[in-house]
Design a protein around this motif. Structure first.
Motif, PDB file in Angstrom:
ATOM      1  N   PHE A   1       0.843  -1.202   0.000  1.00  0.00           N
ATOM      2  CA  PHE A   1       0.000   0.000   0.000  1.00  0.00           C
ATOM      3  C   PHE A   1       0.880   1.257   0.000  1.00  0.00           C
ATOM      4  O   PHE A   1       0.571   2.253  -0.651  1.00  0.00           O
ATOM      5  CB  PHE A   1      -0.936  -0.017   1.220  1.00  0.00           C
ATOM      6  CG  PHE A   1      -1.916   1.118   1.234  1.00  0.00           C
ATOM      7  CD1 PHE A   1      -2.845   1.274   0.208  1.00  0.00           C
ATOM      8  CD2 PHE A   1      -1.918   2.052   2.265  1.00  0.00           C
ATOM      9  CE1 PHE A   1      -3.746   2.343   0.210  1.00  0.00           C
ATOM     10  CE2 PHE A   1      -2.807   3.113   2.274  1.00  0.00           C
ATOM     11  CZ  PHE A   1      -3.720   3.263   1.246  1.00  0.00           C
ATOM     12  N   TRP A   2       2.021   1.178   0.692  1.00  0.00           N
ATOM     13  CA  TRP A   2       2.986   2.300   0.686  1.00  0.00           C
ATOM     14  C   TRP A   2       3.535   2.481  -0.743  1.00  0.00           C
ATOM     15  O   TRP A   2       3.582   3.591  -1.256  1.00  0.00           O
ATOM     16  CB  TRP A   2       4.114   1.965   1.680  1.00  0.00           C
ATOM     17  CG  TRP A   2       5.279   2.909   1.663  1.00  0.00           C
ATOM     18  CD1 TRP A   2       5.387   4.081   2.357  1.00  0.00           C
ATOM     19  CD2 TRP A   2       6.500   2.763   0.928  1.00  0.00           C
ATOM     20  NE1 TRP A   2       6.604   4.674   2.089  1.00  0.00           N
ATOM     21  CE2 TRP A   2       7.305   3.889   1.220  1.00  0.00           C
ATOM     22  CE3 TRP A   2       7.003   1.803   0.041  1.00  0.00           C
ATOM     23  CZ2 TRP A   2       8.578   4.077   0.660  1.00  0.00           C
ATOM     24  CZ3 TRP A   2       8.264   1.985  -0.513  1.00  0.00           C
ATOM     25  CH2 TRP A   2       9.038   3.109  -0.204  1.00  0.00           C
ATOM     26  N   ALA A   3       3.922   1.365  -1.382  1.00  0.00           N
ATOM     27  CA  ALA A   3       4.610   1.444  -2.674  1.00  0.00           C
ATOM     28  C   ALA A   3       3.749   2.046  -3.785  1.00  0.00           C
ATOM     29  O   ALA A   3       4.266   2.764  -4.656  1.00  0.00           O
ATOM     30  CB  ALA A   3       5.080   0.045  -3.087  1.00  0.00           C
ATOM     31  N   ILE A   4       2.447   1.781  -3.736  1.00  0.00           N
ATOM     32  CA  ILE A   4       1.602   2.266  -4.854  1.00  0.00           C
ATOM     33  C   ILE A   4       1.226   3.735  -4.690  1.00  0.00           C
ATOM     34  O   ILE A   4       0.667   4.328  -5.597  1.00  0.00           O
ATOM     35  CB  ILE A   4       0.334   1.397  -5.048  1.00  0.00           C
ATOM     36  CG1 ILE A   4      -0.517   1.368  -3.770  1.00  0.00           C
ATOM     37  CG2 ILE A   4       0.720  -0.013  -5.494  1.00  0.00           C
ATOM     38  CD1 ILE A   4      -1.859   0.644  -3.952  1.00  0.00           C
ATOM     39  N   ARG A   5       1.556   4.340  -3.538  1.00  0.00           N
ATOM     40  CA  ARG A   5       1.216   5.760  -3.338  1.00  0.00           C
ATOM     41  C   ARG A   5       2.439   6.647  -3.560  1.00  0.00           C
ATOM     42  O   ARG A   5       2.927   7.305  -2.668  1.00  0.00           O
ATOM     43  CB  ARG A   5       0.651   5.979  -1.929  1.00  0.00           C
ATOM     44  CG  ARG A   5      -0.740   5.382  -1.757  1.00  0.00           C
ATOM     45  CD  ARG A   5      -1.171   5.421  -0.309  1.00  0.00           C
ATOM     46  NE  ARG A   5      -0.266   4.640   0.515  1.00  0.00           N
ATOM     47  CZ  ARG A   5       0.050   4.961   1.766  1.00  0.00           C
ATOM     48  NH1 ARG A   5      -0.447   6.030   2.332  1.00  0.00           N
ATOM     49  NH2 ARG A   5       0.878   4.190   2.450  1.00  0.00           N
TER      50      ARG A   5
ATOM     51  N   SER B   1       4.354  -0.963 -11.762  1.00  0.00           N
ATOM     52  CA  SER B   1       5.375  -1.910 -11.276  1.00  0.00           C
ATOM     53  C   SER B   1       4.810  -3.018 -10.400  1.00  0.00           C
ATOM     54  O   SER B   1       5.429  -4.062 -10.248  1.00  0.00           O
ATOM     55  CB  SER B   1       6.437  -1.185 -10.435  1.00  0.00           C
ATOM     56  OG  SER B   1       7.144  -0.269 -11.210  1.00  0.00           O
ATOM     57  N   PHE B   2       3.658  -2.782  -9.781  1.00  0.00           N
ATOM     58  CA  PHE B   2       3.230  -3.686  -8.706  1.00  0.00           C
ATOM     59  C   PHE B   2       1.916  -4.416  -8.975  1.00  0.00           C
ATOM     60  O   PHE B   2       1.553  -5.319  -8.240  1.00  0.00           O
ATOM     61  CB  PHE B   2       3.095  -2.895  -7.395  1.00  0.00           C
ATOM     62  CG  PHE B   2       4.362  -2.176  -7.026  1.00  0.00           C
ATOM     63  CD1 PHE B   2       5.410  -2.866  -6.448  1.00  0.00           C
ATOM     64  CD2 PHE B   2       4.519  -0.832  -7.302  1.00  0.00           C
ATOM     65  CE1 PHE B   2       6.598  -2.227  -6.132  1.00  0.00           C
ATOM     66  CE2 PHE B   2       5.696  -0.173  -6.992  1.00  0.00           C
ATOM     67  CZ  PHE B   2       6.735  -0.869  -6.403  1.00  0.00           C
TER      68      PHE B   2
ATOM     69  N   ALA C   1       8.960 -12.395 -10.457  1.00  0.00           N
ATOM     70  CA  ALA C   1       9.347 -12.739 -11.832  1.00  0.00           C
ATOM     71  C   ALA C   1       9.320 -11.511 -12.746  1.00  0.00           C
ATOM     72  O   ALA C   1       9.561 -11.612 -13.947  1.00  0.00           O
ATOM     73  CB  ALA C   1       8.432 -13.831 -12.369  1.00  0.00           C
ATOM     74  N   ASN C   2       9.026 -10.353 -12.193  1.00  0.00           N
ATOM     75  CA  ASN C   2       9.046  -9.094 -12.944  1.00  0.00           C
ATOM     76  C   ASN C   2       8.093  -9.115 -14.145  1.00  0.00           C
ATOM     77  O   ASN C   2       8.466  -8.748 -15.253  1.00  0.00           O
ATOM     78  CB  ASN C   2      10.480  -8.790 -13.414  1.00  0.00           C
ATOM     79  CG  ASN C   2      10.675  -7.306 -13.690  1.00  0.00           C
ATOM     80  OD1 ASN C   2       9.862  -6.485 -13.272  1.00  0.00           O
ATOM     81  ND2 ASN C   2      11.729  -6.973 -14.400  1.00  0.00           N
TER      82      ASN C   2
ATOM     83  N   GLN D   1      11.027   1.971 -17.174  1.00  0.00           N
ATOM     84  CA  GLN D   1      11.362   2.551 -15.867  1.00  0.00           C
ATOM     85  C   GLN D   1      10.479   1.961 -14.771  1.00  0.00           C
ATOM     86  O   GLN D   1       9.942   2.684 -13.945  1.00  0.00           O
ATOM     87  CB  GLN D   1      11.225   4.076 -15.893  1.00  0.00           C
ATOM     88  CG  GLN D   1      12.457   4.793 -16.404  1.00  0.00           C
ATOM     89  CD  GLN D   1      12.358   6.308 -16.282  1.00  0.00           C
ATOM     90  OE1 GLN D   1      11.300   6.852 -15.998  1.00  0.00           O
ATOM     91  NE2 GLN D   1      13.464   6.987 -16.509  1.00  0.00           N
ATOM     92  N   SER D   2      10.326   0.638 -14.799  1.00  0.00           N
ATOM     93  CA  SER D   2       9.575   0.014 -13.695  1.00  0.00           C
ATOM     94  C   SER D   2      10.579  -0.431 -12.645  1.00  0.00           C
ATOM     95  O   SER D   2      11.764  -0.621 -12.930  1.00  0.00           O
ATOM     96  CB  SER D   2       8.772  -1.171 -14.209  1.00  0.00           C
ATOM     97  OG  SER D   2       9.644  -2.099 -14.812  1.00  0.00           O
ATOM     98  N   ILE D   3      10.084  -0.597 -11.409  1.00  0.00           N
ATOM     99  CA  ILE D   3      10.941  -1.041 -10.310  1.00  0.00           C
ATOM    100  C   ILE D   3      11.290  -2.514 -10.538  1.00  0.00           C
ATOM    101  O   ILE D   3      10.385  -3.338 -10.722  1.00  0.00           O
ATOM    102  CB  ILE D   3      10.184  -0.901  -8.964  1.00  0.00           C
ATOM    103  CG1 ILE D   3       9.657   0.529  -8.764  1.00  0.00           C
ATOM    104  CG2 ILE D   3      11.038  -1.378  -7.793  1.00  0.00           C
ATOM    105  CD1 ILE D   3      10.686   1.575  -8.518  1.00  0.00           C
ATOM    106  N   PRO D   4      12.580  -2.870 -10.529  1.00  0.00           N
ATOM    107  CA  PRO D   4      12.943  -4.288 -10.728  1.00  0.00           C
ATOM    108  C   PRO D   4      12.954  -5.050  -9.406  1.00  0.00           C
ATOM    109  O   PRO D   4      13.158  -4.446  -8.354  1.00  0.00           O
ATOM    110  CB  PRO D   4      14.373  -4.187 -11.272  1.00  0.00           C
ATOM    111  CG  PRO D   4      14.927  -2.966 -10.601  1.00  0.00           C
ATOM    112  CD  PRO D   4      13.763  -2.007 -10.384  1.00  0.00           C
TER     113      PRO D   4
END
Ligand code: FDA
Length: 514
Positions: free
Chosen positions: A204-208, A214-215, A498-499, A505-508
């Motif tokens: 929830f933190w990452a998508i804000r 990326s997620f 598995a990305n 420019q997505s988070i790997p």
């Protein structure tokens, strides 16, 4: 092509088989043989730089009307090795939501845009395909003293915009759009529908603020509405070099981030025609929203920025919803219904860049900017200085992935446009903006030179084709997210090892290798 045609056929069959309601999914699938394919592709494409005959096109576009269509598309894309581009409003500066070099499918969320406002509790559920204009309109339908803090251009989609931050005229008072999200609905790589509780606080933190795509696919956001007064005041004051623009912009840097948080003044720098002979001059436009009436505004300006010489006649009182039209650039007699229109006011090819300023730029530094702005390419260029401070300085750098908080006095956005027919012009204009960016280096944040993920710029680094490495991604990742980049990588490693959800420019995940 033979392989991709084969993949494409299998993918289509898979979509029909896996969808709960195969008859309805077939109505929202577009392939190049379909007569509506081009118009569906073009409709939400904001930067025609990525709409040339040479631009790679999707094999399939799906415009889901139901979450099960998204689940089927995620599932079948994995089975058939297709990359996904998720598009909400299509305003990505580098076209990442609708262009890719590998075989890809666009999931275009245009049909998932319902908005339900609960004025009593001051919240709203907003589906990702809605635009911020639609969000503002639906809030105002229910209440004239509630609003939301998000961008100026009303055709931006909330899917990408809220994922990357989202700043506008209320940012000094209430922070970013991402700071005011209280729940979300997301479909993950396994096709599960998750909410805040089931996805957990890390995701929830990452998508804000960690940037879209990326997620997982965000289907809807629950937002906290913010109070706005029934009367607000707007003004635009233009000053050219003969009218002291250099000194005023220089002074603005010392006051803008320290002003009362109800007062927001941004500056737009342009080079405009100043005479019939086509002579050009630099113009600084001071563009402001004050959360209150004219009298209080005039007294605040007299105390904090008297040099601007603001007069009562420069000021217009409006409702907050009317102010959103003003900042989006609509004429004063335009009806509020225009907020529901998804066609952007300007659709010309462009390239943009962003920077953060921590120390005021000396007057001499501005003199150099004026020189670059007097070059021919700058006829259609713009530099927007957006003040920070206020609430933005109170939120910690790690509260969300968006790290540009205390210590930044303003953000810069450099943009250059050109005519669609001018194919050669693009190179000239892109070189011009890179020159400007090079010139700005001594005056802006360093180590890393900060950038805003929603002002996407592939010049600052990309994942490259093939396998993405953490080390390579860290080059651009540190600029957008500073030390939050590592936490984003950690979340990605857990939720999509598995990305599958990837772009330039997505988070790997860490598993992508050092
Ligand atoms: P788009 O659909 O292109 O998506 C952008 C990115 O997010 C892509 O990577 C996409 O795949 C991903 N994505 C989209 N929907 C998703 C979803 N549902 N789930 C997961 N990923 C998703 N910004 C700002 O802060 N303040 C401002 O005032 C402005 N003004 C402005 C004006 C104009 C004319 C433009 C073109 C852009 C801006 N922006 C801005 C920048 C804007 O915030 C940024 O481009 C957003 O990412 C756009 O979101 P869209 O959904 O429209 O884009």
């Amino acid at each position: 092509w033979a392989t991709s045609a084969h993949t494409h056929q299998n993918f289509l069959q898979c979509l029909i088989l896996r969808s709960e309601n195969s008859s309805s999914i077939s109505e929202v699938i577009y392939t190049p043989t379909n007569s509506s394919y081009s118009s569906v592709l073009q409709f939400s494409l904001q930067n025609p730089r990525f709409s040339t005959p040479a631009t790679p096109k999707p094999l399939v576009i799906v415009t889901p009307t139901h979450v099960s269509h998204i689940q089927a598309a995620i599932n079948c894309s994995q089975t058939h090795g297709m990359q996904i581009g998720v598009r909400s409003g299509g305003h990505d500066y580098e076209g990442l939501s609708y262009v890719s070099d590998v075989p890809f499918v666009i999931i275009d969320l245009i049909n998932l845009r319902s908005i339900s406002v609960d004025a009593e509790n001051g919240t709203a559920w907003v589906q990702a395909g809605a635009t911020i204009g639609e969000v503002y309109y639906r809030i105002a339908e229910k209440s004239r003293t509630l609003g939301f803090t998000a961008g100026l251009c009303t055709t931006i989609g909330v899917g990408g915009h809220f994922s990357g931050g989202g700043y506008g005229t209320l940012t000094r008072k209430y922070g970013l759009a991402a700071d005011n999200i209280i729940d979300a609905q997301l479909i993950d790589v396994k096709g599960r529908i998750l909410d805040r509780e089931s996805m957990g606080e890390d995701l929830f933190w990452a998508i804000r603020g960690g940037g879209g795509a990326s997620f997982g696919i965000i289907v809807a956001w629950k937002i906290k509405l913010v109070p706005v007064p029934s009367t607000v005041t707007v003004f635009t004051v233009n000053r050219n070099l003969e009218q002291n623009a250099t000194k005023l912009v220089h002074r603005w840097q010392y006051v803008a981030a320290k002003l009362h948080e109800d007062l927001f003044i941004l500056v737009q720098l342009t080079s405009v025609n100043s005479s019939q002979e086509g002579k050009r001059t630099i113009q600084a436009s001071f563009n402001s929203l004050y959360l209150g009436g004219i009298d209080k505004l005039l007294s605040l300006m007299q105390q904090s920025f008297p040099e601007l010489g603001l007069m009562r006649e420069d000021c217009i009182e409006k409702s907050w919803i009317e102010s959103t039209l003003y900042f989006a650039g609509f004429p004063s007699d335009e009806s509020l219904n225009v907020l529901l229109n998804r066609t952007p006011l300007i659709r010309a090819p462009f390239k943009a860049k962003s920077d953060y300023v921590q120390e005021p730029i000396p007057e001499l530094g501005f003199e150099g900017i004026w020189k670059i702005f007097s070059q021919k390419e700058a006829e259609t260029a713009l530099m927007i200085l957006t003040p920070y401070g206020g609430r933005m300085s109170e939120i910690s750098e790690s509260a969300t992935p968006f790290p540009h908080r205390a210590g930044n006095i303003y953000k810069i956005q450099q943009l250059v446009y050109w005519e669609e027919e001018e194919t050669v012009a693009s190179e000239r204009h892109i070189s011009w903006i890179r020159r400007l960016y090079g010139y700005m280096a001594p005056y802006v944040s360093k180590s890393p030179r900060g950038a805003y993920v929603n002002s996407r710029d592939l010049d600052i680094g990309t994942n490259g084709k093939g396998n993405t490495s953490y080390r390579r991604a860290r080059i651009w990742g540190n600029k957008y997210f500073k030390s939050n980049f590592d936490r984003l990588v950690h979340v990605k490693t857990i939720v999509d090892p598995a990305n599958f959800f990837k772009n330039e420019q997505s988070i790997p995940p860490f598993s992508s290798g050092w």
